[in-house]
Design an enzyme around this catalytic site. Structure first.
Site, PDB file in Angstrom:
ATOM      1  N   GLU A  35       0.809  -1.227   0.000  1.00  0.00           N
ATOM      2  CA  GLU A  35       0.000   0.000   0.000  1.00  0.00           C
ATOM      3  C   GLU A  35       0.841   1.275   0.000  1.00  0.00           C
ATOM      4  OE1 GLU A  35      -3.242   1.186  -0.397  1.00  0.00           O
ATOM      5  OE2 GLU A  35      -3.165  -0.767  -1.352  1.00  0.00           O
ATOM      6  N   HIS A  37       3.718   1.718  -1.676  1.00  0.00           N
ATOM      7  CA  HIS A  37       4.014   1.948  -3.091  1.00  0.00           C
ATOM      8  C   HIS A  37       2.745   2.418  -3.826  1.00  0.00           C
ATOM      9  CE1 HIS A  37       6.977  -1.421  -2.120  1.00  0.00           C
ATOM     10  NE2 HIS A  37       7.767  -0.429  -2.444  1.00  0.00           N
ATOM     11  N   GLN A 154      16.980   8.784   2.678  1.00  0.00           N
ATOM     12  CA  GLN A 154      17.082   8.524   1.234  1.00  0.00           C
ATOM     13  C   GLN A 154      16.439   9.666   0.451  1.00  0.00           C
ATOM     14  OE1 GLN A 154      16.174   4.589  -0.726  1.00  0.00           O
ATOM     15  NE2 GLN A 154      14.194   5.560  -1.060  1.00  0.00           N
TER      16      GLN A 154
HETATM   17  P1  AMP Z   1      11.261   0.360  -1.838  1.00  0.00           P
HETATM   18  O1  AMP Z   1      10.573  -0.568  -2.789  1.00  0.00           O
HETATM   19  O2  AMP Z   1      11.262  -0.101  -0.430  1.00  0.00           O
HETATM   20  O3  AMP Z   1      12.623   0.783  -2.343  1.00  0.00           O
HETATM   21  O4  AMP Z   1      10.398   1.680  -1.831  1.00  0.00           O
HETATM   22  C1  AMP Z   1      10.074   2.366  -3.015  1.00  0.00           C
HETATM   23  C2  AMP Z   1       9.482   3.698  -2.664  1.00  0.00           C
HETATM   24  O5  AMP Z   1       8.299   3.497  -1.877  1.00  0.00           O
HETATM   25  C3  AMP Z   1      10.430   4.562  -1.825  1.00  0.00           C
HETATM   26  O6  AMP Z   1      10.327   5.915  -2.246  1.00  0.00           O
HETATM   27  C4  AMP Z   1       9.892   4.384  -0.447  1.00  0.00           C
HETATM   28  O7  AMP Z   1      10.166   5.466   0.426  1.00  0.00           O
HETATM   29  C5  AMP Z   1       8.394   4.273  -0.700  1.00  0.00           C
HETATM   30  N1  AMP Z   1       7.735   3.602   0.412  1.00  0.00           N
HETATM   31  C6  AMP Z   1       8.078   2.431   0.990  1.00  0.00           C
HETATM   32  N2  AMP Z   1       7.271   2.165   2.037  1.00  0.00           N
HETATM   33  C7  AMP Z   1       6.405   3.204   2.119  1.00  0.00           C
HETATM   34  C8  AMP Z   1       5.328   3.523   2.998  1.00  0.00           C
HETATM   35  N3  AMP Z   1       4.979   2.726   3.998  1.00  0.00           N
HETATM   36  N4  AMP Z   1       4.658   4.684   2.791  1.00  0.00           N
HETATM   37  C9  AMP Z   1       5.011   5.517   1.776  1.00  0.00           C
HETATM   38  N5  AMP Z   1       6.016   5.264   0.913  1.00  0.00           N
HETATM   39  C10 AMP Z   1       6.703   4.125   1.080  1.00  0.00           C
END
Ligand code: AMP
Length: 283
Positions: A35, A37, A154
């Site tokens: 959710e 993403h 990040q």
């Molecule tokens: P990742 O697949 O973990 O590299 O995350 C991809 C993007 O989704 C990054 O910009 C993360 O910061 C964002 N993201 C991951 N988890 C969440 C979350 N719980 N709420 C909002 N954005 C998220």
């Protein structure tokens, strides 16, 4: 929805979208879409004429024994989810398309902020992140790129890199999506045992207690850090990695809260390491 595996085809697809008049929204991910993403993708869908999502588990950002091999991967499910959310282009490259052997890629140096907090616990992590993001931004071209506040350090470093290199990319920060008990959604949550999952609620609890103390007038960052460390330390299955309060503008740790500040925590639950953060109320 178009599934693209090569750098050349990804660049061409987004060039074509722009030639047709669309603003491109780009959501870089490592897959195992949840959710969090989905909220980024929906925002991009609302704000842009064309939406691209990349799915790439970036080996450069994992240290040895940091679980690169165990990172959850389910491309079929991710593609179905992306299609449901109205994504136009999914870029899911093999590693040699991201980092072609023998090709000089722009090097990414996160600077001192990249060595603190997450960077201290994960040496080389942000160099790996920025190298991949710089490559993705180069291929994507002019776009709005959506990043989650969940990964605040990040987000800070990616924004700074985009600004520093004068890239034609507007980095758009998006709020953290949480479970009902406050746990931030993360692909790694799927790896927790039920006991660890329950314990993981202590991260948001710790951050909320710090925010509450700040709201009640506490300005001493050391006291807020102590509040967070106590909450996580009191949770049997959790092992604190760090608790910190940083200035939003510089990402430097602060002693006193005078302006926009953010509380951050990281903790281990068995072999799984989770992070979270919360903006503190402004004095
Ligand atoms: P990742 O697949 O973990 O590299 O995350 C991809 C993007 O989704 C990054 O910009 C993360 O910061 C964002 N993201 C991951 N988890 C969440 C979350 N719980 N709420 C909002 N954005 C998220």
């Amino acid at each position: 929805m178009e599934l693209i595996r090569t750098a050349v085809a990804f660049r061409r697809a987004l060039d074509q979208a722009r030639a047709g008049g669309a603003v491109v929204g780009f959501v870089p991910t490592m897959g195992a879409l949840h959710e969090g993403h989905a909220s980024l993708i929906r925002r991009a869908r609302d704000e842009c004429g064309a939406v691209a999502v990349s799915i790439f588990v970036n080996p450069l950002q994992f240290g040895t024994n940091e679980g690169f091999g165990d990172y959850p991967r389910d491309e079929e499910r991710d593609l179905a989810r992306a299609a449901e959310l109205g994504v136009d282009v999914v870029f899911a490259p093999p590693v040699e398309e991201m980092f072609p052997v023998g090709e000089a890629l722009p090097t990414a140096q996160p600077g001192p902020v990249g060595d603190r907090l997450e960077g201290a616990s994960r040496p080389g992590h942000f160099r790996g992140v920025l190298t991949a993001v710089a490559r993705l931004f180069d291929l994507a071209g002019p776009c709005r790129a959506y990043f989650g506040e969940k990964d605040a350090q990040q987000l800070y470093l990616v924004r700074r890199m985009a600004a520093g290199r004068a890239l034609p990319v507007e980095v758009v920060p998006c709020p953290t999506v949480r479970e009902p008990d406050g746990l931030a959604r993360s692909s790694r949550n799927a790896l927790l045992t039920p006991e660890q999952r329950e314990a993981a609620g202590c991260l948001f609890l710790a951050l909320s207690e710090a925010a509450e103390a700040a709201r009640s007038g506490e300005r001493d960052a050391g006291k807020l850090v102590a509040v967070m460390a106590r909450e996580i330390g009191a949770t049997p299955v959790a092992r604190l990695d760090y608790a910190a309060v940083v200035d939003e503008e510089t990402f430097e740790e602060v002693r006193r809260i005078d302006g926009k500040a953010r509380a951050l925590v990281a903790a281990w639950f068995g072999t799984i390491r989770l992070i979270d953060n919360l903006a503190l109320p402004i004095p």
